[in-house]
Design an enzyme around this catalytic site. Structure first.
Site, PDB file in Angstrom:
ATOM      1  N   TYR A  39       0.864  -1.190   0.000  1.00 48.69           N
ATOM      2  CA  TYR A  39       0.000   0.000   0.000  1.00 48.69           C
ATOM      3  C   TYR A  39       0.897   1.237   0.000  1.00 48.69           C
ATOM      4  CZ  TYR A  39      -4.307   2.540   0.986  1.00 48.69           C
ATOM      5  OH  TYR A  39      -5.352   3.398   0.924  1.00 48.69           O
ATOM      6  N   LYS A  94     -20.324 -20.273 -10.896  1.00 54.98           N
ATOM      7  CA  LYS A  94     -19.428 -20.230 -12.061  1.00 54.98           C
ATOM      8  C   LYS A  94     -18.024 -19.820 -11.608  1.00 54.98           C
ATOM      9  CE  LYS A  94     -22.608 -21.121 -15.208  1.00 54.98           C
ATOM     10  NZ  LYS A  94     -22.616 -22.163 -16.224  1.00 54.98           N
ATOM     11  N   ASP A 162     -23.551 -19.177 -22.067  1.00 56.18           N
ATOM     12  CA  ASP A 162     -24.749 -19.962 -22.432  1.00 56.18           C
ATOM     13  C   ASP A 162     -24.823 -20.177 -23.935  1.00 56.18           C
ATOM     14  OD1 ASP A 162     -26.213 -20.204 -19.776  1.00 56.18           O
ATOM     15  OD2 ASP A 162     -25.661 -18.105 -19.911  1.00 56.18           O
ATOM     16  N   GLY A 196     -33.434 -19.907 -28.038  1.00 56.54           N
ATOM     17  CA  GLY A 196     -32.821 -18.791 -27.312  1.00 56.54           C
ATOM     18  C   GLY A 196     -31.309 -18.816 -27.431  1.00 56.54           C
ATOM     19  N   ALA A 197     -30.652 -18.240 -26.417  1.00 60.35           N
ATOM     20  CA  ALA A 197     -29.191 -18.092 -26.421  1.00 60.35           C
ATOM     21  C   ALA A 197     -28.508 -19.419 -26.709  1.00 60.35           C
ATOM     22  CB  ALA A 197     -28.754 -17.562 -25.051  1.00 60.35           C
ATOM     23  N   ASN A 286     -31.667 -26.893 -17.223  1.00 58.82           N
ATOM     24  CA  ASN A 286     -31.296 -27.009 -15.802  1.00 58.82           C
ATOM     25  C   ASN A 286     -32.270 -26.248 -14.913  1.00 58.82           C
ATOM     26  OD1 ASN A 286     -28.760 -28.479 -15.861  1.00 58.82           O
ATOM     27  ND2 ASN A 286     -27.965 -26.728 -17.010  1.00 58.82           N
ATOM     28  N   ASN A 318     -21.956 -26.683 -19.811  1.00 61.81           N
ATOM     29  CA  ASN A 318     -20.846 -25.797 -20.177  1.00 61.81           C
ATOM     30  C   ASN A 318     -19.705 -25.767 -19.155  1.00 61.81           C
ATOM     31  OD1 ASN A 318     -22.118 -24.060 -18.303  1.00 61.81           O
ATOM     32  ND2 ASN A 318     -23.275 -23.060 -19.948  1.00 61.81           N
TER      33      ASN A 318
END
Ligand SMILES: NC(=O)C1=CN([C@@H]2O[C@H](COP(=O)(O)OP(=O)(O)OC[C@H]3O[C@@H](n4cnc5c(N)ncnc54)[C@H](OP(=O)(O)O)[C@@H]3O)[C@@H](O)[C@H]2O)C=CC1
Ligand SMILES: CC(=O)C(=O)O
Ligand SMILES: [Mg+2]
Length: 420
Positions: A39, A94, A162, A196-197, A286, A318
């Site tokens: 610091y 994650k 995703d 979707g995604a 999921n 994933n």
């Protein structure tokens, strides 16, 4: 989920400390000398160096090994739009996976935003803090524009897990499942429930791997995406086919593959019965898949069945991708995660399932053997080989495709997270 498992999951998150991640120090901070380096006054020196040369942030800060997991909570797993705060356990999860499997430091950020533009502005303003950005659980179609703009405007890799993490792992599992079922990807017909995604990106990468666009029937809540519909956004339109099929019941007749990236309990046993011989069902929603394995397996014995969950064989999730993909991308300081890197990851994951499974994986899963076949189409997430094989393939592909800004590290292929 059983009541036991529900309570165990709540206890896991609450006890002994709330949450799943914490921050650890990498330098001593005990003495007055330590503090004068860490610091004031010492910290001023790296500040001045970075001000002169922003690249020095990689030398003097944790940036190069730090990935932000960022969500707006608009598509949390298959649970829907439950908002940013409710997405925090998934995002912390994650981060846990990044650290556990690939030694990547990761922090979750949940953004409460009124529009995609507000989300983009927020992420763009904090992007330089990190070595990479993993977007998570952002619903389609907004996710596509968000990712595209952030890739354009940020100097670090931005990757919507995703979409691409799921696509990479799905292609890996699908190539192996097709091989086991004696089918060619060029000839296989697929019903993709969800538009979707995850569904759109998985279908695109399957096409890059050889699947014919005309062999895909994609469905959203309104049914089959066909050329007569006038309510399709530009992303769904890419999958519109000329057909008189309208419902899942129509489309599933004779299909080789069902890919579910939609929601819970949407595929019936009767529909599985109508599929072609030796079918493949990837029910990846999921936490509750489009059909439970016991229901599907009860009506077919020629089936390859997979879910996104850890408690059934063939986990297509994933988690097998994003930790190792970012590891490789960070280590060669790639400016992007491109198609070449994605396909390299998919082939590396697929290849491991055909090699002898390490003993520690057998122990972790309490089995005597795991051999390439109907109940083992893809490696388990705890497989220690994933780190070396996938990060190496991704880093090499980044170098070959010209997006790496550093050479392959001398310690590649990595043997364990201790090498990092
Ligand atoms: N196993 C894995 O690794 C992963 C699994 N997933 C799973 O995929 C699912 C979708 O996630 P994601 O793509 O991020 O979310 P999105 O919100 O982007 O997409 C959801 C899609 O599912 C469709 N859908 C929802 N309910 C139905 C229904 N009853 N019938 C037909 N289609 C339906 C929606 O249709 P419409 O367009 O009409 O609204 C939409 O196209 C989730 O369940 C998620 O858990 C996602 C990523 C990874
Ligand atoms: C696995 C995952 O990312 C999802 O279900 O959204
Ligand atoms: Mg997700």
């Amino acid at each position: 989920m059983s009541e036991d498992l529900k309570q165990a999951a709540l206890d896991y998150h609450a006890i002994p400390k709330p949450g799943k991640i914490s921050v650890e120090l990498t330098k001593p901070a005990e003495t007055s000398r330590d503090l004068s380096l860490a610091y004031s006054p010492g910290v001023a020196e790296p500040v001045k160096e970075i001000a002169k040369n922003p690249e020095d942030a990689y030398k003097y800060t944790a940036k190069g090994n730090l990935v932000a997991v960022i969500s707006d909570g608009s598509a949390i797993l298959g649970l829907g739009n439950l908002g940013p705060l409710a997405s925090k356990p998934v995002m912390e999860g994650k981060s846990l996976l990044f650290k556990r499997f690939a030694g990547v430091d990761s922090i979750d950020i949940e953004v409460d935003c009124e529009s995609p533009q507000a989300f983009i502005d927020t992420v763009k303003r904090i992007a330089d803090t990190f070595g990479g950005i993993n977007l998570e659980d952002i619903k389609a179609p907004e996710c596509f524009e968000i990712e595209r703009t952030l890739i354009e405007q940020c100097k670090i890799p931005v990757f919507h897990d995703d979409q691409h993490g799921t696509a990479i792992v799905t292609v890996a599992g699908m190539l192996n499942a097709l091989e086991i079922q004696g089918k060619k990807i060029e000839d296989a017909s697929m019903v993709c429930l969800g538009a979707g995604a995850a569904a759109i990106s998985c279908s695109k990468l399957l096409i890059s791997a050889g699947m014919k666009p005309e062999n895909i029937y994609m469905l959203d809540r309104k049914g089959v995406i066909h050329s007569g519909r006038d309510d399709l956004n530009e992303y769904k339109s890419m999958f519109a086919v000329e057909t008189d099929k309208r419902t899942l019941d129509d489309a599933i007749e004779g299909a080789d593959i069902f890919l579910g990236l939609s929601g819970p309990d949407l595929l019936s046993a009767d529909q599985v019965k109508k599929m072609a011989p030796n079918p493949i069902v990837f029910a990846c929603s999921n936490p509750t898949p489009e059909i439970m394995p016991e229901v599907a397996n009860a009506v077919r014995d020629d089936l390859i069945m997979s879910t996104g969950r850890s408690d059934f064989p063939n986990q297509v999730n994933n988690v097998l991708g994003f930790p190792f993909i970012f590891r490789g991308a960070l280590d060669v300081r790639a400016t992007a995660i491109n198609e070449e890197m994605k396909l390299a990851a998919a082939y590396a994951i697929a290849g491991l399932a055909k090699e002898e499974t390490p003993k520690e994986v057998l122990t972790a899963y309490g089995v005597d053997s795991l051999e390439f076949g109907k109940d083992y189409i893809i490696p388990k997430p705890t497989d220690p080989r994933l780190l070396g094989a996938v990060s190496n393939a991704v880093a090499q592909a980044a170098i070959d495709s010209g997006v790496a800004t550093k050479e392959l590290p001398a310690n590649y292929p990595l043997k364990s997270v201790e090498d990092i």
